[in-house]
Design an enzyme around this catalytic site. Structure first.
Site, PDB file in Angstrom:
ATOM      1  N   ASN A   1       4.251  -2.945  -2.521  1.00 56.52           N
ATOM      2  CA  ASN A   1       3.141  -3.122  -3.453  1.00 56.52           C
ATOM      3  C   ASN A   1       3.156  -1.922  -4.398  1.00 56.52           C
ATOM      4  OD1 ASN A   1       0.678  -3.334  -4.726  1.00 56.52           O
ATOM      5  ND2 ASN A   1      -0.559  -3.051  -2.870  1.00 56.52           N
ATOM      6  N   TRP A   2       3.565  -2.171  -5.636  1.00 54.41           N
ATOM      7  CA  TRP A   2       3.717  -1.050  -6.573  1.00 54.41           C
ATOM      8  C   TRP A   2       2.410  -0.633  -7.239  1.00 54.41           C
ATOM      9  CZ3 TRP A   2       8.985  -2.227  -9.540  1.00 54.41           C
ATOM     10  CH2 TRP A   2      10.030  -2.070  -8.627  1.00 54.41           C
TER      11      TRP A   2
ATOM     12  N   SER B   1       0.159   3.635   4.781  1.00 53.73           N
ATOM     13  CA  SER B   1       0.980   4.840   4.932  1.00 53.73           C
ATOM     14  C   SER B   1       2.260   4.617   5.735  1.00 53.73           C
ATOM     15  CB  SER B   1       0.161   5.985   5.545  1.00 53.73           C
ATOM     16  OG  SER B   1      -0.931   6.314   4.704  1.00 53.73           O
TER      17      SER B   1
ATOM     18  N   GLY C   1       3.009   0.659   0.255  1.00 58.59           N
ATOM     19  CA  GLY C   1       2.560   1.082  -1.068  1.00 58.59           C
ATOM     20  C   GLY C   1       3.420   2.230  -1.564  1.00 58.59           C
ATOM     21  N   GLY C   2       2.912   3.442  -1.398  1.00 59.83           N
ATOM     22  CA  GLY C   2       3.556   4.648  -1.922  1.00 59.83           C
ATOM     23  C   GLY C   2       5.063   4.726  -1.707  1.00 59.83           C
TER      24      GLY C   2
HETATM   25  P1  PGA Z   1       0.290   2.885   1.243  1.00 59.88           P
HETATM   26  O1  PGA Z   1      -0.345   1.516   0.669  1.00 59.88           O
HETATM   27  O2  PGA Z   1       1.583   2.518   1.891  1.00 59.88           O
HETATM   28  O3  PGA Z   1       0.457   3.761   0.023  1.00 59.88           O
HETATM   29  O4  PGA Z   1      -0.706   3.429   2.216  1.00 59.88           O
HETATM   30  C1  PGA Z   1      -0.280   0.336   1.409  1.00 59.88           C
HETATM   31  C2  PGA Z   1      -0.969  -0.759   0.652  1.00 59.88           C
HETATM   32  O5  PGA Z   1      -1.989  -0.496   0.007  1.00 59.88           O
HETATM   33  O6  PGA Z   1      -0.527  -1.924   0.669  1.00 59.88           O
END
Ligand code: PGA
Length: 252
Positions: free
Chosen positions: A10-11, A214, A235-236
């Site tokens: 998820n960018w 995370s 995400g990140g």
């Molecule tokens: P994150 O985001 O890996 O940066 O915690 C996950 C997400 O929101 O799908």
């Protein structure tokens, strides 16, 4: 039944069109040999067509981070399932906690979006998860129960056959805190039995349940080893192809 592992990136609101294309190109090279793992990236709406063109014919699929539930009309600023599908995208992330937190999304709007996605030929990824306060008050299962029941209300197992659930504890998103393996295991088992109760054991057995919050190369292995975790919503760490591929490769 064996569920195909699914790693989704998820960018969020990162990367301009050219930056998104550059990242997608690198990923195409890195993902040339990802075996049976299904890989999906969700850039912003603006980059979706560009990135979808760029990954066409590769192992990588694309998805939208959101959609609007109406088919078309005077809804300034919104994007329909058909518009997303026309870019070649297969998936739509729905009800992400940031949408719930900052843009007023509810289980009811998420449900309308799940229905609209399916009707528009997209596979829905419904995001659910408790906040830190809800966990502290021991309301985790109550909240998840409501998010799943209301988010899928009125939909049958046939319509939902391509559903993906993403369990993302709100307190673990973008914070660097991850749920520990015991917490993740407990919730994923609960979700599996909830799907069985709401639909059937066979349905529950076929649906992929991702963990998100995370996820990074350093913790992916232990999270992905949990029996009822069928992949990750990242995400990140998905913004950097070198990190993202390391997470994907835990499934090879
Ligand atoms: P994150 O985001 O890996 O940066 O915690 C996950 C997400 O929101 O799908």
């Amino acid at each position: 039944m064996a569920r195909i592992p699914f790693i989704a990136g998820n960018w969020k609101m990162y990367k301009t069109g050219p930056e998104a294309v550059e990242t997608a190109r690198k990923l195409v090279d890195l993902c040339a040999d990802v075996g049976k793992v299904e890989v999906m990236i969700a850039p912003t709406f603006l980059s979706l067509a560009l990135v979808s063109d760029c990954v066409r014919g590769s192992r990588i699929k694309t998805g939208a981070q959101n959609l609007y539930f109406e088919k078309e009309g005077a809804f300034t600023g919104e994007v329909s399932a058909a518009m997303i599908r026309a870019t070649g995208s297969e998936y739509a992330i729905i009800g992400h906690s940031e949408r719930r937190q900052y843009f007023g999304e509810t289980d009811e709007t998420a449900c309308k979006k799940v229905r609209a996605a399916i009707q528009g030929g997209l596979k829905p990824i419904l995001c659910i998860g408790e906040t830190e306060a809800e966990r502290d008050q021991e309301k985790t299962f109550l909240i998840l129960d409501k998010q799943v029941s209301d988010g899928l209300k009125g939909l049958g197992p046939d319509e939902l056959r391509d559903l993906v659930l993403a369990y993302e504890p709100v307190w673990a998103i973008g914070t660097g805190k991850t749920a520990d393996t015991r917490q993740v295991d407990e919730v994923h088992q609960y979700l599996r039995s909830l799907l069985s109760r709401l639909f059937s054991a066979d349905f529950s057995d076929r649906i992929r349940i991702l963990y998100g919050g995370s996820v990074k190369p350093e913790n992916a292995k232990e999270l992905m080893n949990i029996k009822d975790v069928d992949g990750a919503l990242v995400g990140g760490a998905s913004l950097d192809p070198d990190k993202f591929i390391k997470i994907i490769k835990y499934y090879l």
